[in-house]
Write a protein that holds these residues in place. Structure first.
Motif, mmCIF file in Angstrom:
data_model
loop_
_atom_site.group_PDB
_atom_site.id
_atom_site.type_symbol
_atom_site.label_atom_id
_atom_site.label_comp_id
_atom_site.label_asym_id
_atom_site.label_seq_id
_atom_site.Cartn_x
_atom_site.Cartn_y
_atom_site.Cartn_z
ATOM 1 N N PRO A 109 56.851 48.115 49.885
ATOM 2 C CA PRO A 109 56.265 48.853 51.007
ATOM 3 C C PRO A 109 55.169 48.017 51.671
ATOM 4 C CG PRO A 109 56.400 50.235 49.053
ATOM 5 C CD PRO A 109 56.751 48.845 48.621
ATOM 6 N N LYS A 110 54.886 48.335 52.920
ATOM 7 C CA LYS A 110 53.861 47.590 53.651
ATOM 8 C C LYS A 110 52.490 47.798 53.019
ATOM 9 C CE LYS A 110 55.961 47.038 58.109
ATOM 10 N NZ LYS A 110 55.752 47.037 59.537
ATOM 11 N N TRP A 111 51.713 46.736 53.055
ATOM 12 C CA TRP A 111 50.344 46.739 52.581
ATOM 13 C C TRP A 111 49.418 47.075 53.735
ATOM 14 C CZ3 TRP A 111 48.422 43.538 48.099
ATOM 15 C CH2 TRP A 111 49.433 43.264 47.187
ATOM 16 N N SER A 112 48.178 47.415 53.408
ATOM 17 C CA SER A 112 47.115 47.433 54.420
ATOM 18 C C SER A 112 46.752 45.972 54.604
ATOM 19 C CB SER A 112 45.894 48.188 53.927
ATOM 20 O OG SER A 112 46.227 49.503 53.595
ATOM 21 N N PRO A 113 46.753 45.461 55.838
ATOM 22 C CA PRO A 113 46.476 44.029 56.016
ATOM 23 C C PRO A 113 45.021 43.694 55.750
ATOM 24 C CG PRO A 113 46.643 45.106 58.129
ATOM 25 C CD PRO A 113 46.995 46.139 57.097
ATOM 26 N N GLY A 114 44.761 42.410 55.546
ATOM 27 C CA GLY A 114 43.391 41.945 55.431
ATOM 28 C C GLY A 114 42.703 42.061 56.787
ATOM 29 N N ILE A 115 41.391 42.270 56.749
ATOM 30 C CA ILE A 115 40.613 42.419 57.991
ATOM 31 C C ILE A 115 39.524 41.355 58.027
ATOM 32 C CG2 ILE A 115 39.149 43.964 59.366
ATOM 33 C CD1 ILE A 115 41.995 45.015 59.095
ATOM 34 N N GLN A 116 39.434 40.685 59.157
ATOM 35 C CA GLN A 116 38.384 39.695 59.388
ATOM 36 C C GLN A 116 37.858 39.914 60.799
ATOM 37 O OE1 GLN A 116 37.348 37.695 57.019
ATOM 38 N NE2 GLN A 116 35.895 36.535 58.200
ATOM 39 N N ASN A 117 36.553 40.088 60.930
ATOM 40 C CA ASN A 117 35.913 40.344 62.228
ATOM 41 C C ASN A 117 36.541 41.552 62.930
ATOM 42 O OD1 ASN A 117 34.215 38.104 61.878
ATOM 43 N ND2 ASN A 117 35.774 36.751 62.719
ATOM 44 N N GLY A 118 36.891 42.570 62.164
ATOM 45 C CA GLY A 118 37.424 43.800 62.720
ATOM 46 C C GLY A 118 38.882 43.757 63.132
ATOM 47 N N LYS A 119 39.566 42.647 62.883
ATOM 48 C CA LYS A 119 40.961 42.512 63.289
ATOM 49 C C LYS A 119 41.840 42.208 62.084
ATOM 50 C CE LYS A 119 39.827 40.730 67.837
ATOM 51 N NZ LYS A 119 39.937 39.610 68.758
ATOM 52 N N PRO A 120 43.083 42.736 62.080
ATOM 53 C CA PRO A 120 44.006 42.379 60.995
ATOM 54 C C PRO A 120 44.375 40.906 61.083
ATOM 55 C CG PRO A 120 45.064 43.870 62.572
ATOM 56 C CD PRO A 120 43.661 43.672 63.028
ATOM 57 N N VAL A 121 44.487 40.264 59.926
ATOM 58 C CA VAL A 121 44.832 38.844 59.858
ATOM 59 C C VAL A 121 45.904 38.625 58.801
ATOM 60 C CG1 VAL A 121 42.577 37.999 60.640
ATOM 61 C CG2 VAL A 121 42.959 38.390 58.207
ATOM 62 N N ARG A 122 46.605 37.504 58.928
ATOM 63 C CA ARG A 122 47.541 37.079 57.895
ATOM 64 C C ARG A 122 46.711 36.625 56.698
ATOM 65 N NH1 ARG A 122 50.743 32.472 59.014
ATOM 66 N NH2 ARG A 122 52.428 33.380 57.832
ATOM 67 N N ALA A 123 47.132 36.993 55.505
ATOM 68 C CA ALA A 123 46.368 36.629 54.318
ATOM 69 C C ALA A 123 47.299 36.188 53.198
ATOM 70 C CB ALA A 123 45.527 37.814 53.846
ATOM 71 N N SER A 124 46.878 35.145 52.500
ATOM 72 C CA SER A 124 47.652 34.698 51.342
ATOM 73 C C SER A 124 47.227 35.505 50.127
ATOM 74 C CB SER A 124 47.429 33.208 51.099
ATOM 75 O OG SER A 124 46.081 32.959 50.783
ATOM 76 N N PHE A 125 48.146 35.638 49.182
ATOM 77 C CA PHE A 125 47.885 36.436 47.992
ATOM 78 C C PHE A 125 48.541 35.754 46.810
ATOM 79 C CE2 PHE A 125 47.998 40.100 45.191
ATOM 80 C CZ PHE A 125 46.879 40.824 45.569
ATOM 81 N N ASN A 126 47.782 35.512 45.761
ATOM 82 C CA ASN A 126 48.312 34.961 44.510
ATOM 83 C C ASN A 126 48.366 36.081 43.488
ATOM 84 O OD1 ASN A 126 48.650 32.123 45.099
ATOM 85 N ND2 ASN A 126 46.440 32.067 45.293
ATOM 86 N N LEU A 127 49.525 36.239 42.892
ATOM 87 C CA LEU A 127 49.723 37.337 41.954
ATOM 88 C C LEU A 127 50.118 36.805 40.584
ATOM 89 C CD1 LEU A 127 50.036 40.489 41.696
ATOM 90 C CD2 LEU A 127 52.464 40.096 42.090
ATOM 91 N N PRO A 128 49.245 36.960 39.589
ATOM 92 C CA PRO A 128 49.658 36.624 38.225
ATOM 93 C C PRO A 128 50.385 37.822 37.615
ATOM 94 C CG PRO A 128 47.334 37.193 38.265
ATOM 95 C CD PRO A 128 47.838 37.300 39.684
ATOM 96 N N LEU A 129 51.468 37.555 36.936
ATOM 97 C CA LEU A 129 52.231 38.612 36.256
ATOM 98 C C LEU A 129 52.431 38.223 34.805
ATOM 99 C CD1 LEU A 129 55.120 39.196 38.808
ATOM 100 C CD2 LEU A 129 53.329 40.815 38.265
ATOM 101 N N THR A 130 52.223 39.153 33.927
ATOM 102 C CA THR A 130 52.546 38.947 32.519
ATOM 103 C C THR A 130 53.536 40.041 32.145
ATOM 104 O OG1 THR A 130 50.345 38.073 32.080
ATOM 105 C CG2 THR A 130 51.627 38.790 30.171
ATOM 106 N N ILE A 131 54.721 39.619 31.726
ATOM 107 C CA ILE A 131 55.776 40.578 31.389
ATOM 108 C C ILE A 131 56.127 40.393 29.915
ATOM 109 C CG2 ILE A 131 58.115 41.342 31.884
ATOM 110 C CD1 ILE A 131 57.780 40.153 34.691
ATOM 111 N N ASN A 132 56.163 41.503 29.190
ATOM 112 C CA ASN A 132 56.522 41.483 27.780
ATOM 113 C C ASN A 132 57.958 41.966 27.646
ATOM 114 O OD1 ASN A 132 56.591 41.403 25.040
ATOM 115 N ND2 ASN A 132 55.086 43.004 24.709
ATOM 116 N N PHE A 133 58.872 41.035 27.393
ATOM 117 C CA PHE A 133 60.272 41.380 27.201
ATOM 118 C C PHE A 133 60.483 41.691 25.726
ATOM 119 C CE2 PHE A 133 60.212 38.610 30.901
ATOM 120 C CZ PHE A 133 60.925 39.353 31.807
ATOM 121 N N LYS A 134 61.062 42.829 25.455
ATOM 122 C CA LYS A 134 61.266 43.250 24.062
ATOM 123 C C LYS A 134 62.674 43.028 23.624
ATOM 124 C CE LYS A 134 57.589 46.539 24.413
ATOM 125 N NZ LYS A 134 57.077 47.815 24.208
#
Length: 134
Positions: A109-134
């Protein structure tokens, strides 16, 4: 000796040419991209990052039998409209599972965008994931 010198010069220029090719900007109409640390308001998944992790848990189904704890790192861009683009697996599992994870993130689903100086901007995002496979 002369051949070694020319080989070294050729290698130097070839390596510089290759590295210059890798640093070309992405083809897009808007080159501005802000990292999360620079934003006044960070992008946010509906319900917060814990809900995003739950979304991944609910939608990412591994293709192969994996065991143990796996650490993954994903990079993506959140556009001005909150959509996801440029998804890259920085550290993944295997080709098939990485492709599936990219699809899950792209279809989020769509995110709320990052805001800079009151305007939406493109933003990079780094996501660490740890998955426990059983």
């Amino acid at each position: 000796m002369k051949q070694l010198f020319f080989a070294a010069i050729f290698t130097f220029f070839a390596l510089n040419y290759v590295s210059a090719q890798e640093t070309k900007p992405l083809k897009t109409t808007d080159y501005s991209l802000v990292t999360n640390d620079e934003l006044q308001t960070k992008p946010e998944f509906p319900g917060g990052v814990s809900e995003f992790y739950q979304y991944i848990i609910d939608n990412f189904k591994p293709e192969s039998k994996l065991k143990g704890v796996q650490k993954l790192y994903v990079y993506f861009v959140i556009e001005k409209d909150g959509s996801i683009s440029i998804v890259k697996i920085l550290k993944g599992l295997d080709e098939k599972n990485d492709e599936n994870l990219i699809k899950v993130i792209q279809n989020s689903p769509k995110w709320s965008p990052g805001i800079q100086n009151g305007k939406p901007v493109r933003a990079s995002f780094n996501l660490p994931l740890t998955i426990n496979f059983k």
